[in-house]
Scaffold this active site. Structure first.
Site: not given
Length: 237
Positions: A136, A139
């Site tokens: 990701c 985040c």
């Protein structure tokens, strides 16, 4: 739905456009040790959480050991065990595997693996020619219902940057070698869509039951930074 980065891998996201990334250093092996090079310095929010935890501990409102145990349970046991059962079932049940790859969200919901951070999931199959890994970049989006809480290194800036720009190098640091004839695909989880890797079934496990197979599957294999190893000869099942 892919944006091409470099020459030997694909970085794929939900919206089919190139992403901007901050590049950082990423050295050593994957670990949840906060002192390890994989892990970036704590953010302001993480520091505040630590401070709050310390305050609650000092006032006797929180037992650190119990809290650590709870986190460990969801990070390495309860969540990943759900995913391991799914992988094992896909290995032994071709029809289930077909449905899982076609519509992971609905298929996982049928097993009760739904809820927050798992509203929309996609399962990616590793093959001898294609190795998938998940990151990701923005985040720490992660499929909680099947993998539990994300490990510290998954949330770190170094992993998030280098998984995109040097996936083979990152895999090598985790002990995974992908040959020159193999393709590495990097998938970028978002708040709307989360990915889970269906690792290859290891050779020599043909006589194992679904329950026995599930014990072999690790969290890291379902993120795509490890392969599932067959049990050692003579090992108890």
């Amino acid at each position: 739905m892919s944006g091409r980065h470099g020459h030997d891998h694909e970085h794929r996201g939900e919206h089919g456009h190139d992403h901007a990334h901050e590049h950082g250093e990423h050295e050593g092996h994957g670990t949840d040790n906060p002192d390890h090079p994989h892990n970036a310095p704590l953010t302001d929010v993480q520091l505040r959480v630590k401070a709050l935890e310390s305050l609650l501990t000092e006032k006797g409102l929180v037992d650190p050991a119990a809290l650590d145990g709870l986190i460990d349970t969801y990070e390495t046991k309860v969540g990943p065990r759900n995913g391991a059962r799914v992988v094992a079932k896909a290995w032994v049940d071709p029809e289930f595997k077909r449905r899982l790859l076609a519509d992971a969200t609905a298929t996982l919901a049928d097993l009760g693996y739904i809820g927050r951070q798992g509203e929309d999931m996609v399962v990616l199959e590793n093959t001898p020619r294609v190795h998938n890994m998940v990151v990701c970049t923005l985040c720490s989006c992660y499929p909680w219902p099947v993998l539990g809480l994300p490990p510290v290194w998954y949330k770190s800036g170094p992993y998030r940057a280098r998984a995109v720009i040097d996936p083979r190098g990152v895999l090598r640091e985790f002990g995974v070698e992908v040959g020159d004839d193999g393709e590495v695909r990097v998938w970028d989880s978002t708040a709307e869509l989360r990915y889970v890797v269906l690792p290859e079934r290891p050779a020599g496990t043909e006589g194992m039951s679904e329950e026995e197979l599930a014990t072999l599957v690790t969290r890291d294999a379902m993120i795509g930074v490890a392969k599932v190893a067959a049990p050692a000869p003579g090992a108890p099942r």
